[in-house]
Design a protein around this motif. Structure first.
Motif, PDB file in Angstrom:
ATOM      1  N   ARG A 141      42.426  44.196  34.955  1.00  0.00           N
ATOM      2  CA  ARG A 141      42.048  45.698  34.781  1.00  0.00           C
ATOM      3  C   ARG A 141      40.914  45.906  35.801  1.00  0.00           C
ATOM      4  N   PRO A 142      41.090  46.732  36.901  1.00  0.00           N
ATOM      5  CA  PRO A 142      39.930  47.088  37.880  1.00  0.00           C
ATOM      6  C   PRO A 142      38.705  47.752  37.010  1.00  0.00           C
ATOM      7  N   ALA A 143      37.462  47.482  37.509  1.00  0.00           N
ATOM      8  CA  ALA A 143      36.277  47.935  37.114  1.00  0.00           C
ATOM      9  C   ALA A 143      36.292  49.195  37.464  1.00  0.00           C
ATOM     10  N   GLU A 144      35.301  50.240  36.616  1.00  0.00           N
ATOM     11  CA  GLU A 144      35.404  51.758  36.534  1.00  0.00           C
ATOM     12  C   GLU A 144      35.045  52.039  38.080  1.00  0.00           C
ATOM     13  N   GLY A 145      35.701  52.995  38.206  1.00  0.00           N
ATOM     14  CA  GLY A 145      35.588  53.454  39.863  1.00  0.00           C
ATOM     15  C   GLY A 145      36.392  52.709  40.824  1.00  0.00           C
ATOM     16  N   GLU A 146      36.896  51.526  40.509  1.00  0.00           N
ATOM     17  CA  GLU A 146      37.771  50.873  41.521  1.00  0.00           C
ATOM     18  C   GLU A 146      39.342  51.173  41.424  1.00  0.00           C
ATOM     19  N   SER A 147      39.913  50.708  42.261  1.00  0.00           N
ATOM     20  CA  SER A 147      41.528  51.032  42.118  1.00  0.00           C
ATOM     21  C   SER A 147      42.212  49.746  42.016  1.00  0.00           C
ATOM     22  N   ASP A 172      44.534  46.582  42.335  1.00  0.00           N
ATOM     23  CA  ASP A 172      44.867  46.044  43.682  1.00  0.00           C
ATOM     24  C   ASP A 172      46.082  45.275  43.314  1.00  0.00           C
TER      25      ASP A 172
END
Length: 168
Positions: A21-27, A29
């Motif tokens: 799961r991406p960190a908040e604000g990341e997309s 990948d």
């Protein structure tokens, strides 16, 4: 690449990569060159983009609710359930719900803190592929999957308890 255990205990190379799961604000990948398992809620959020792709599956964390994919489960080639620690049994319930309530028919995979002594119970809950924790001996998996010849209660692998099977 890790290996995956099939229902008969055979071992095959695992081509699927679990995308965290991406960190908040990341997309998100997603690798372009191999099949990927992405968080189930993110698959649903990008449904229009991911639907029909046989190289994208999903994974559930133990606190996720499988109901979010109601009506869409059989569009997925692989669903994985993360067992964050061996003592967390919520993944067993997710497996049974996916098989029995939502009718999932494709590969249901156990990932995370998966131990040899759990394989038989995971199998009874509907799992048919297993990625063992890295420090466990994968060559013992076939014996562990078939350690018990009969189960007492009904489960995904038999719809009648043992006392009814004996009576028939």
């Amino acid at each position: 690449m890790p290996n995956v255990i099939s229902p008969d205990g055979s071992i095959r190379q695992d081509n699927w990569v679990v995308v965290p799961r991406p960190a908040e604000g990341e997309s998100l990948d997603i690798p372009a060159d191999q099949p990927a398992l992405i968080p189930a809620d993110l698959w649903l959020a990008g449904y229009e983009h991911f639907t029909g792709r046989q190289d994208i599956g999903v994974w559930f964390d133990s606190h996720d609710e499988p109901e979010i994919l109601n009506g869409h489960v059989n569009e997925l080639p692989v669903i994985a359930v993360n067992f964050p620690k061996f003592s967390d049994g919520r993944g067993y319930s997710i497996g049974r719900l996916l098989r029995e309530r939502f009718g999932y028919v494709n590969e249901l995979r156990a990932i995370g803190d998966v131990l040899l002594d759990q394989l038989q119970f995971m199998k009874r809950c509907g799992f048919d592929a297993y990625v063992l924790r890295a420090d466990k001996d994968i060559n013992k998996a076939a014996r562990c999957l078939n350690f018990f010849s009969q189960g007492y209660q009904a489960a995904t692998d038999t719809d009648m308890p043992l006392f009814r099977r004996r009576a028939s």
